[in-house]
Design a protein around this motif. Sequence first.
Motif, PDB file in Angstrom:
ATOM      1  N   ALA A 116     -61.020 -40.390  19.250  1.00 45.13           N
ATOM      2  CA  ALA A 116     -62.004 -41.474  19.184  1.00 45.13           C
ATOM      3  C   ALA A 116     -62.081 -42.215  20.516  1.00 45.13           C
ATOM      4  O   ALA A 116     -63.168 -42.527  21.005  1.00 45.13           O
TER       5      ALA A 116
ATOM      6  N   HIS B  48     -68.396 -40.813  26.395  1.00 44.18           N
ATOM      7  CA  HIS B  48     -69.782 -40.840  25.922  1.00 44.18           C
ATOM      8  C   HIS B  48     -70.522 -42.086  26.377  1.00 44.18           C
ATOM      9  O   HIS B  48     -71.683 -42.014  26.797  1.00 44.18           O
ATOM     10  N   TYR B  49     -69.876 -43.235  26.295  1.00 40.37           N
ATOM     11  CA  TYR B  49     -70.518 -44.487  26.686  1.00 40.37           C
ATOM     12  C   TYR B  49     -70.147 -44.839  28.131  1.00 40.37           C
ATOM     13  O   TYR B  49     -69.041 -44.558  28.585  1.00 40.37           O
TER      14      TYR B  49
ATOM     15  N   LYS C  82     -58.988 -51.624  22.999  1.00 39.93           N
ATOM     16  CA  LYS C  82     -60.025 -50.818  22.337  1.00 39.93           C
ATOM     17  C   LYS C  82     -59.414 -50.023  21.162  1.00 39.93           C
ATOM     18  O   LYS C  82     -60.016 -49.947  20.085  1.00 39.93           O
TER      19      LYS C  82
ATOM     20  N   CYS D 130     -68.444 -49.344  17.232  1.00 35.06           N
ATOM     21  CA  CYS D 130     -67.933 -49.042  18.563  1.00 35.06           C
ATOM     22  C   CYS D 130     -67.217 -50.274  19.109  1.00 35.06           C
ATOM     23  O   CYS D 130     -67.343 -51.370  18.566  1.00 35.06           O
TER      24      CYS D 130
ATOM     25  N   TYR E  13     -67.321 -48.532  29.773  1.00 36.19           N
ATOM     26  CA  TYR E  13     -65.948 -48.566  30.282  1.00 36.19           C
ATOM     27  C   TYR E  13     -65.912 -48.186  31.766  1.00 36.19           C
ATOM     28  O   TYR E  13     -65.240 -48.832  32.566  1.00 36.19           O
TER      29      TYR E  13
ATOM     30  N   PRO F 248     -67.178 -51.678  22.686  1.00 38.88           N
ATOM     31  CA  PRO F 248     -67.566 -51.642  24.110  1.00 38.88           C
ATOM     32  C   PRO F 248     -66.700 -52.566  24.963  1.00 38.88           C
ATOM     33  O   PRO F 248     -66.155 -53.567  24.488  1.00 38.88           O
TER      34      PRO F 248
ATOM     35  N   ILE G 136     -60.362 -50.191  17.137  1.00 35.92           N
ATOM     36  CA  ILE G 136     -60.739 -48.991  16.373  1.00 35.92           C
ATOM     37  C   ILE G 136     -59.875 -48.863  15.118  1.00 35.92           C
ATOM     38  O   ILE G 136     -60.360 -48.539  14.024  1.00 35.92           O
TER      39      ILE G 136
ATOM     40  N   TYR H 220     -72.728 -47.088  12.288  1.00 43.48           N
ATOM     41  CA  TYR H 220     -71.562 -46.667  13.069  1.00 43.48           C
ATOM     42  C   TYR H 220     -70.975 -47.896  13.756  1.00 43.48           C
ATOM     43  O   TYR H 220     -71.599 -48.965  13.812  1.00 43.48           O
TER      44      TYR H 220
ATOM     45  N   TYR I 170     -63.769 -40.017  23.138  1.00 48.65           N
ATOM     46  CA  TYR I 170     -65.212 -39.944  22.933  1.00 48.65           C
ATOM     47  C   TYR I 170     -65.898 -41.211  23.447  1.00 48.65           C
ATOM     48  O   TYR I 170     -66.922 -41.141  24.118  1.00 48.65           O
ATOM     49  N   GLU I 171     -65.328 -42.359  23.121  1.00 50.11           N
ATOM     50  CA  GLU I 171     -65.942 -43.625  23.561  1.00 50.11           C
ATOM     51  C   GLU I 171     -65.948 -43.743  25.078  1.00 50.11           C
ATOM     52  O   GLU I 171     -66.919 -44.215  25.667  1.00 50.11           O
TER      53      GLU I 171
END
Length: 443
Positions: free
Chosen positions: A97, A104-105, A438, A164, A108, A166, A442, A162, A100-101
Amino acid sequence: MAKKKRINEVEKWLGHIQAYERSMSKWEARAKKIIDRYRDDHGPTRGSMQAHFNILWSNVQTLSAATFAKLPKPDVSRRFRDNDPIGRIASLMLERALEYEIQHYKDYRFAMKASVLDRFLPGRGTSWVRYEPHFRAVEQQLPEDGVQVTENIDEPQEELDYECAPVDYVHWKDFGHVLARTWDEVTGVWRKVYMTRDALVSRFGEELGNKIPLDAIPEEFKQKQQQETDLYRGLVYEIWDKEKKEAVWIAKSLGSELDRRPDPLGLEEFFPCPKPLYATLTNESLEPVPDFTLYQDQARGLDILCDRIDGLVKALQVKGCYDASQGNLARLFTEGENTNLIPVKNWEAFSEKQGLKGSIDMLDLKPIYEALVGAYGAMEQIKQQVYEITGISDIVRGQGDPSATATAEQLKGQYANLRLKAYQEQVAEYAADAIQIKAQIIC
């Protein structure tokens, strides 16, 4: 009684904010000048100098690239390697997880790069981790017979889509904390949030959201876009009180509290922000000393020498005088080419004056050349002083001395790595702290 207590709480935090701004005003003014120099925007402080040697930009570009070159890879593992399949699967899920964060985003990556840049310019980089749920609208389900028996108008017709966590970059001017000597003594942190009218209404409701005036604007926009009214926002202070384990939102222009929540995220260290990425600190204050402050005198000397060199280079021209009666001699420098001859009238008189030697007198460029060589040598000496202060050797900059021995280059590389490793460890610890926050969100 409760209302009076809340007013006292607001006054207490407004007092903390005022004390912080007063204490940090000198550092903020210094940091503003350093950033202007990095951007080569000197304005009236540049004086009469026409040329400028921006060693600050070069050093920051080198160090920021050397300390944060790629995104970190999350590593979640159990403390003890015992037979615990549930713990192993949970660790694997959390690691995936996080990976991926981060991949993908882009939040960060941007927060880390901006924080590292702030660390090497104003001297403090900050970020803020938050929980962000996303909902989606759902159609209302009717009974099979098509008749609705009851009507629940208060029930929202949406469901969680969903979630997240950030990581927000916080500008170095927008972060604050209760005054303390060390970070462990800090009992409260806050950040400024500039919000539009729609964002205020969405966050605090219709009544409070419409009451907050849109009268705040970052100082950088205020200086350049004074007529742009669309840039004005409502300023909200998001404050996290570690002693009471609660978060408070305050509108400074109203002098009132907007919201209060007990321990919103349940984090282990409570604060939603990692320890800031500081430059030079002492145990007496959390006011950072920017790196450039430590070699600003040498940088000023480089500017002076660079301006002198610029003037000497402009003066390094072939100039001279010639006999006006021999007007054709000027054509030697404008028309004369290889093997071309220039006709001279009254050759006998020209010969009696020792020819060209007696008719032309050129400017002696040797003193200018020697001064230019000396200025370049002085620049190299000052640059070496700067590199000794900052720890950036020619090895770090990708340069080397061809005449130096392998042993000398090896010793130089070890010294450079010693200084550089401290910077890298500091950035790695800061990045890991943000990932830990983070991960807790989660979970």
